[in-house]
Scaffold this active site. Structure first.
Site, short mmCIF file in Angstrom:
data_model
loop_
_atom_site.label_atom_id
_atom_site.label_comp_id
_atom_site.label_asym_id
_atom_site.label_seq_id
_atom_site.Cartn_x
_atom_site.Cartn_y
_atom_site.Cartn_z
N LYS A 1 6.25 20.75 -1.59
CA LYS A 1 7.45 19.90 -1.35
C LYS A 1 8.11 19.89 -2.76
O LYS A 1 7.53 20.10 -3.73
CB LYS A 1 6.95 18.54 -0.86
CG LYS A 1 8.25 17.67 -0.69
CD LYS A 1 8.09 16.30 -0.23
CE LYS A 1 9.15 15.28 0.15
NZ LYS A 1 8.61 14.05 0.48
N ASP B 1 4.92 16.18 11.70
CA ASP B 1 4.72 15.40 10.77
C ASP B 1 6.40 14.67 10.39
O ASP B 1 7.16 14.98 9.61
CB ASP B 1 4.54 16.30 9.46
CG ASP B 1 4.25 15.14 8.07
OD1 ASP B 1 4.12 15.51 7.21
OD2 ASP B 1 4.32 14.03 8.52
N HIS C 1 10.58 20.08 4.08
CA HIS C 1 10.30 20.45 2.57
C HIS C 1 10.76 21.79 2.20
O HIS C 1 11.58 21.80 1.24
CB HIS C 1 8.83 20.64 2.20
CG HIS C 1 8.25 18.94 2.66
ND1 HIS C 1 6.95 18.97 2.42
CD2 HIS C 1 8.62 18.00 3.11
CE1 HIS C 1 6.50 17.65 2.70
NE2 HIS C 1 7.56 17.20 3.02
N MET D 1 -6.95 18.20 12.33
CA MET D 1 -6.63 18.61 10.95
C MET D 1 -6.97 16.82 10.01
O MET D 1 -6.69 15.99 10.70
CB MET D 1 -5.37 18.72 10.67
CG MET D 1 -4.65 18.85 9.14
SD MET D 1 -4.13 17.37 8.53
CE MET D 1 -2.56 17.42 8.88
N HIS E 1 -4.89 10.85 7.14
CA HIS E 1 -5.36 10.89 5.82
C HIS E 1 -6.61 9.87 5.81
O HIS E 1 -6.56 8.97 6.61
CB HIS E 1 -4.29 10.03 4.84
CG HIS E 1 -3.04 10.73 4.92
ND1 HIS E 1 -2.14 10.71 5.80
CD2 HIS E 1 -2.44 11.55 3.99
CE1 HIS E 1 -0.98 11.24 5.20
NE2 HIS E 1 -1.20 12.13 4.08
N ASP F 1 12.10 13.57 7.75
CA ASP F 1 11.17 13.63 8.68
C ASP F 1 11.41 13.38 9.92
O ASP F 1 11.03 12.32 10.84
CB ASP F 1 9.94 12.78 7.99
CG ASP F 1 9.15 13.32 6.90
OD1 ASP F 1 8.57 12.48 6.12
OD2 ASP F 1 9.27 14.50 6.74
N GLU G 1 0.19 22.07 1.11
CA GLU G 1 1.62 21.88 1.49
C GLU G 1 2.44 21.60 0.32
O GLU G 1 2.32 20.86 -0.45
CB GLU G 1 1.60 20.76 2.44
CG GLU G 1 2.84 20.33 3.02
CD GLU G 1 2.92 19.05 3.79
OE1 GLU G 1 1.80 18.76 4.31
OE2 GLU G 1 4.15 18.35 4.10
N ASP H 1 13.66 13.32 1.74
CA ASP H 1 12.88 13.87 3.07
C ASP H 1 12.70 13.02 4.32
O ASP H 1 12.35 11.99 4.18
CB ASP H 1 11.36 13.78 2.34
CG ASP H 1 10.40 14.54 3.37
OD1 ASP H 1 9.15 14.23 3.20
OD2 ASP H 1 10.64 14.97 4.52
N ASP I 1 -5.40 6.07 6.38
CA ASP I 1 -4.89 5.74 7.53
C ASP I 1 -5.80 5.26 8.30
O ASP I 1 -5.42 4.30 9.08
CB ASP I 1 -4.26 7.08 8.09
CG ASP I 1 -3.35 7.77 7.35
OD1 ASP I 1 -2.53 7.27 6.47
OD2 ASP I 1 -3.12 9.12 7.47
N ASP J 1 3.75 22.03 9.65
CA ASP J 1 4.21 20.71 9.68
C ASP J 1 5.91 20.61 10.49
O ASP J 1 6.61 21.20 9.73
CB ASP J 1 4.39 20.06 8.58
CG ASP J 1 3.01 19.16 8.19
OD1 ASP J 1 3.22 18.47 7.31
OD2 ASP J 1 2.20 19.21 8.97
N GLU K 1 6.10 22.87 5.75
CA GLU K 1 6.88 21.70 6.38
C GLU K 1 8.29 22.19 6.39
O GLU K 1 8.95 22.41 5.41
CB GLU K 1 6.45 20.55 5.82
CG GLU K 1 7.39 19.35 6.47
CD GLU K 1 7.10 17.89 6.19
OE1 GLU K 1 5.76 17.72 6.04
OE2 GLU K 1 8.04 17.19 6.06
C1 DIG Z 1 4.08 14.82 3.66
O1 DIG Z 1 5.01 15.72 4.42
C2 DIG Z 1 2.46 15.24 4.14
C3 DIG Z 1 1.69 14.09 4.05
O2 DIG Z 1 2.21 13.36 4.94
C4 DIG Z 1 0.48 14.55 4.43
O3 DIG Z 1 -0.32 14.76 3.39
C5 DIG Z 1 0.77 16.03 4.66
C6 DIG Z 1 0.04 16.34 6.04
O4 DIG Z 1 0.87 17.02 7.04
N1 DIG Z 1 2.18 15.98 5.04
MN MN Z 2 4.11 17.22 5.81
MN MN Z 3 7.76 15.43 4.86
#
Ligand code: DIG
Ligand code: MN
Ligand code: MN
Length: 365
Positions: A185, A289, A222, A90, A56, A259, A183, A257, A59, A247, A219
């Site tokens: 969620k 991710d 998600h 990316m 990001h 992860d 993406e 979430d 970041d 992801d 993802e």
């Molecule tokens: C959350 O799953 C999102 C953020 O971490 C980011 O914006 C995106 C990038 O993979 N995934």
């Molecule tokens: Mn993600």
């Molecule tokens: Mn996530």
């Protein structure tokens, strides 16, 4: 010690700065790990065998940094990537952390916030282009509601479309050549997030001015949070030519979430996903991710990163074994042609389980 499950650049494994740099903060506990400077994150990723690093905007460049400071930071980061042979496939933008986005970014009721979200994203695109990224992910973490009294959801969709259309025009004008990956969620941090699933975005993309520039970034966690089968979401995206990024992580359904490290919660789901990506010849980044448990130090973070990649490669090998297994392939070939009532799926799935559990030897091929 390297073996056939040792990651190599051609595997295209990538991690976000926010993944290996995750400090273990959660809603009920403070950070447990020291900050990991981006250049040190690049060194760590090179050490564990990753190919790429994603980020990001904030970041890397603090939100209040001067242009001079921004350029110094970016120059230092590019130097680290070149030194370690790590690419930036990316880039994305943080439209969720700063309080200004508390009621959304592109979908905010405040036109000033919507304008700021566009401006911030265009600057993040400038940064991504400077780093050589070809994919730009948009995750609308704050585009949602706690109460639908705040706005009509169709108005939110219109505002989101305006934002994405403007960003496509900006990429065209600047000749960045970005492919945007949206993406989904279902919730968290908002009570409900608009475009809750990959399928919702697949329905949204054709309504854009430049749909050819826009795909999805499904993802695992998600889709699983929504109780869905992530393979089906990925397959639909692929079949529509819209799987621009993915992801990878893991998740116990019905939880926040998580992860988790790839494959650590649902091996079978991870197997079918890896098999699909490899069978169809997906050539994009395999982006993890995910982040290490809060219990870990940075040696544990290295274990986490290595585990993501190693599990992917082990499952890729299992997929090859599945495709070469004579008994499995015979069952696949005859399913649908059986004269009997039964379709033999119990046997087929049991053989899959035994292959995953490591009791189907090489002789079964
Ligand atoms: C959350 O799953 C999102 C953020 O971490 C980011 O914006 C995106 C990038 O993979 N995934
Ligand atoms: Mn993600
Ligand atoms: Mn996530």
């Amino acid at each position: 010690m390297s073996d056939r499950y040792t990651p190599r650049p051609e595997h295209k494994f990538s991690f976000g700065l926010w993944t290996v740099g995750n400090r273990g903060r959660d809603p009920f506990g403070d950070a447990v790990r020291d900050p990991l400077p981006p250049v040190d994150a690049v060194a760590l990723l090179a050490e564990v065998g990753a190919w790429g690093v994603n980020l990001h905007d904030n970041d890397l460049v603090p939100i209040g940094a001067s242009l001079f400071e921004r350029d110094r930071i970016v120059k230092e980061f590019i130097g680290a990537c070149l030194r370690h042979g790590i690419v930036v496939p990316m880039a994305t933008v943080n439209l969720f952390y700063d309080p200004v986005f508390r009621d959304g970014a592109f979908t905010s009721n405040d036109a000033r916030v919507r304008a700021y979200a566009l401006e911030k994203t265009m600057r993040a695109m400038d940064l991504g282009a400077e780093l050589g990224a070809g994919i730009f992910v948009l995750w609308g973490g704050r585009e949602g509601t706690e109460t639908d009294a705040c706005r009509r959801p169709d108005e939110a969709i219109k505002r989101l479309r305006e934002g994405v259309n403007a960003l496509c025009r900006y990429s065209i004008d600047r000749k960045y050549g970005f492919r945007f990956a949206l993406e989904a969620k279902p919730n968290e941090p908002r009570g409900d997030i608009y475009m809750a699933t990959t399928g919702a975005y697949l329905g949204f993309i054709p309504t854009l001015d430049h749909p050819e520039m826009v795909g999805v970034n499904p993802e695992v966690a998600h889709e699983h949070m929504a109780g869905l089968n992530v393979l089906h979401a990925v397959a639909q995206a692929w079949e529509a030519g819209k799987l621009f990024h993915v992801d990878l992580n893991d998740q116990v359904p019905g939880r926040y979430d998580q992860d988790f490290r790839f494959g650590s919660a649902n091996v079978k789901s991870a197997f079918w996903l890896v098999k699909f990506l490899e069978d169809v010849g997906y050539d994009g980044p395999r982006h993890f991710d995910a982040h290490a448990y809060r219990t870990e130090d940075y040696d544990g973070v290295r274990d986490f990163a290595r585990g993501c990649m190693r599990t992917y490669l082990i499952l890729r090998e299992r997929a090859r074994q599945w495709n070469a297994d004579a008994e499995i392939q015979a069952l696949v070939a005859e399913s649908g042609q059986r004269g009997r009532q039964g379709l033999g799926y119990e046997r087929l799935d049991q053989l899959t389980m035994e292959l995953l559990l490591g009791v189907r030897g090489e002789d079964a091929s």
